[in-house]
Each structure stands twice: as C-alpha cells, then as structure tokens.
Enzyme design. Structure first.
Site, PDB file in Angstrom:
ATOM      1  N   CYS A   1       5.794  -0.328   7.568  1.00 24.63           N
ATOM      2  CA  CYS A   1       5.539   0.921   6.840  1.00 24.63           C
ATOM      3  C   CYS A   1       6.789   1.262   6.040  1.00 24.63           C
ATOM      4  CB  CYS A   1       5.208   2.040   7.827  1.00 24.63           C
ATOM      5  SG  CYS A   1       4.851   3.615   7.015  1.00 24.63           S
ATOM      6  N   LEU A   2       6.595   1.583   4.762  1.00 29.01           N
ATOM      7  CA  LEU A   2       7.743   1.916   3.919  1.00 29.01           C
ATOM      8  C   LEU A   2       8.425   3.200   4.404  1.00 29.01           C
ATOM      9  CD1 LEU A   2       6.085   1.074   0.488  1.00 29.01           C
ATOM     10  CD2 LEU A   2       7.682  -0.346   1.802  1.00 29.01           C
TER      11      LEU A   2
ATOM     12  N   GLN B   1       3.457   9.915   1.097  1.00 28.97           N
ATOM     13  CA  GLN B   1       4.730   9.198   1.269  1.00 28.97           C
ATOM     14  C   GLN B   1       5.701   9.460   0.113  1.00 28.97           C
ATOM     15  OE1 GLN B   1       2.520   5.343   2.339  1.00 28.97           O
ATOM     16  NE2 GLN B   1       4.418   5.102   3.478  1.00 28.97           N
TER      17      GLN B   1
ATOM     18  N   GLY C   1       0.847  -1.189   0.000  1.00 29.60           N
ATOM     19  CA  GLY C   1       0.000   0.000   0.000  1.00 29.60           C
ATOM     20  C   GLY C   1       0.880   1.236   0.000  1.00 29.60           C
TER      21      GLY C   1
ATOM     22  N   HIS D   1      -2.139   7.763   7.287  1.00 34.48           N
ATOM     23  CA  HIS D   1      -1.138   8.619   6.619  1.00 34.48           C
ATOM     24  C   HIS D   1      -1.771   9.932   6.150  1.00 34.48           C
ATOM     25  CE1 HIS D   1       2.572   6.310   6.404  1.00 34.48           C
ATOM     26  NE2 HIS D   1       1.952   5.241   5.945  1.00 34.48           N
TER      27      HIS D   1
ATOM     28  N   HIS E   1      -4.389   1.763   7.918  1.00 34.10           N
ATOM     29  CA  HIS E   1      -2.998   2.237   8.007  1.00 34.10           C
ATOM     30  C   HIS E   1      -2.767   3.381   7.007  1.00 34.10           C
ATOM     31  CE1 HIS E   1       1.521   1.315   8.159  1.00 34.10           C
ATOM     32  NE2 HIS E   1       1.406   2.079   7.079  1.00 34.10           N
ATOM     33  N   GLU E   2      -3.232   3.176   5.758  1.00 35.93           N
ATOM     34  CA  GLU E   2      -3.007   4.197   4.720  1.00 35.93           C
ATOM     35  C   GLU E   2      -3.829   5.462   5.004  1.00 35.93           C
ATOM     36  OE1 GLU E   2      -0.570   3.733   2.939  1.00 35.93           O
ATOM     37  OE2 GLU E   2      -0.365   1.578   3.220  1.00 35.93           O
TER      38      GLU E   2
HETATM   39  O1  K1U Z   1       4.119   2.244   3.999  1.00 35.08           O
HETATM   40  C1  K1U Z   1       3.001   1.816   3.783  1.00 35.08           C
HETATM   41  O2  K1U Z   1       2.023   2.446   4.096  1.00 35.08           O
HETATM   42  C2  K1U Z   1       2.876   0.472   3.098  1.00 35.08           C
HETATM   43  C3  K1U Z   1       2.801  -0.695   4.062  1.00 35.08           C
HETATM   44  C4  K1U Z   1       1.366  -1.157   4.140  1.00 35.08           C
HETATM   45  C5  K1U Z   1       1.021  -2.043   5.295  1.00 35.08           C
HETATM   46  C6  K1U Z   1       1.701  -3.230   5.538  1.00 35.08           C
HETATM   47  C7  K1U Z   1       1.328  -4.041   6.595  1.00 35.08           C
HETATM   48  C8  K1U Z   1       0.285  -3.663   7.397  1.00 35.08           C
HETATM   49  C9  K1U Z   1      -0.380  -2.485   7.173  1.00 35.08           C
HETATM   50  C10 K1U Z   1      -0.015  -1.671   6.113  1.00 35.08           C
HETATM   51  C11 K1U Z   1       3.702  -1.781   3.514  1.00 35.08           C
HETATM   52  O3  K1U Z   1       3.479  -2.303   2.474  1.00 35.08           O
HETATM   53  S1  K1U Z   1       5.098  -2.203   4.450  1.00 35.08           S
HETATM   54  C12 K1U Z   1       5.702  -3.666   3.666  1.00 35.08           C
HETATM   55  C13 K1U Z   1       5.001  -4.851   4.235  1.00 35.08           C
HETATM   56  O4  K1U Z   1       4.738  -4.879   5.413  1.00 35.08           O
HETATM   57  C14 K1U Z   1       4.607  -5.987   3.404  1.00 35.08           C
HETATM   58  C15 K1U Z   1       5.061  -6.134   2.119  1.00 35.08           C
HETATM   59  C16 K1U Z   1       4.658  -7.231   1.362  1.00 35.08           C
HETATM   60  C17 K1U Z   1       3.806  -8.174   1.899  1.00 35.08           C
HETATM   61  C18 K1U Z   1       3.346  -8.034   3.199  1.00 35.08           C
HETATM   62  C19 K1U Z   1       3.752  -6.936   3.958  1.00 35.08           C
HETATM   63 ZN    ZN Z   2       2.762   3.352   6.070  1.00 33.81          ZN
END
Ligand code: K1U
Ligand code: ZN
Length: 173
Positions: free
Chosen positions: A98-99, A51, A46, A144, A140-141
């Site tokens: 979170c990225l 971001q 996401g 943000h 979560h998004e």
């Molecule tokens: O930074 C962000 O908002 C993106 C975030 C979204 C998210 C992940 C897990 C729970 C809630 C929201 C990410 O993508 S972080 C990377 C990550 O956790 C992930 C990547 C690939 C598969 C599963 C998780």
């Molecule tokens: Zn995030």
C-alpha cells in the site's frame, strides 16, 4: 494533471469514510487525472482518492504499466461509487502493498472473484467481473473508501511490525 503527495499512516484522513460522487463530471475527471499522475509517480498500481486527501468514492488503477516486457504500456481504469454485488466463497492469497504504508508487504486472503458495479470515466453505469490481481486490487482500494487499510486485516503483531517499518522508512527519508 498534477502528482500530489500520498498520505501515509498514521494520518487520520485515511480513516475517513469517503462520500459518493453525484456524477462523474469534469471536476471528478480532473481529480482522476491527478490521482493517476500521483499513482504513476509513486509506482503504484491502484489509488483511492482519500490517499491524496480527497475523501470521495473514486479509484484509479493500472495493472498493465511497468511490466518488464512493455514498461511504457499504460491501461488506466477509473471507478466511481464502486459496489461489490457478488463475491466468491473461494478465497485467494496475495502479497499486498500500500502506498500509504510504504515498503511493507504482507499476505492477505480475499474472495478470489467479485462482481462490481460502478460509474466509469464517462459516467456510465457498468457491471464487470474481476478475478486475479484485479479482484485483489479493487477490494484493497474499496477498503480505502471505508477507511480500512490492508494492515487492519492483519494480527496486532503484524500491524505493529508494519507501523515500525513505516517509522523506519520515514526516518531514513
Ligand atoms: O496504495 C494503494 O492502494 C496501491 C497499492 C495497490 C495494491 C498493490 C498490491 C495489492 C493490492 C493493492 C499499490 O500499488 S502498492 C505498490 C505495489 O504493491 C505494486 C506496484 C507495482 C507492481 C506490483 C505491486
Ligand atoms: Zn492501499
């Protein structure tokens, strides 16, 4: 389409409240495409526009890609001006990442189910129920969009641990 750098803590832009879009037009669709490329490049599921430094109420998501059985299957989703119009009392725990807080993961509880209203990529107003990973990720998004990071929901000790981890990751890069 361009993959843009993702802002990380403590960049103050991440604390801004994002502005609604007037409509999903070609300019917003171009932003959505850049966001999607940025998200795939960073291996996320996401991303909120803020971001990549654009504080507008736009989110992209793909909960399908990168799975072991079909790593190339993509199912991108687009949300503009999203609102939560109902949330369950039942809560669900999820290990979030979170990225913008690279390589830090922690468990958080959020409402297990929500009902959303948003504009899709074709500027149509949609209502949809979300549960499971979809419910966690959209909440979560949407945080943000209010300048809230998942670590803001954690105790001070855990938040400090997250900042220390990010510092370490940045030093090693
Ligand atoms: O930074 C962000 O908002 C993106 C975030 C979204 C998210 C992940 C897990 C729970 C809630 C929201 C990410 O993508 S972080 C990377 C990550 O956790 C992930 C990547 C690939 C598969 C599963 C998780
Ligand atoms: Zn995030």
């Amino acid at each position: 389409m361009t993959a843009r750098p993702i802002l990380t803590v403590p960049n103050p832009i991440l604390k801004q409240i994002s502005k609604p879009v007037a409509a999903v037009d070609d300019a917003i669709r171009a932003l959505m495409d850049d966001m999607l490329d940025s998200m795939y490049a960073a291996k996320g599921i996401g991303l909120a526009a803020v971001q990549i430094g654009e504080p507008v109420r736009v989110i992209v998501m793909d909960l399908e890609w990168g799975k072991a059985d079909a790593p190339d299957h993509r199912a991108p989703r687009f949300f503009a001006n999203p609102e939560i119009i109902w949330r369950s009392e039942e809560m669900a725990p999820y290990e979030e990442g979170c990225l913008s807080v690279p390589e830090y993961y922690d468990e958080l509880e959020r409402p297990a189910k929500v009902r959303l209203r948003y504009l899709n990529r074709d500027n149509e107003l949609v209502e949809e129920d979300a549960d499971g990973m979809f419910a966690t990720c959209i909440q979560h998004e949407m945080d943000h969009l209010e300048g809230i990071l998942f670590i803001d929901h954690l105790s001070r000790l855990r938040r400090e641990r997250a900042f220390a981890k990010v510092k370490k990751v940045k030093r090693a890069a």
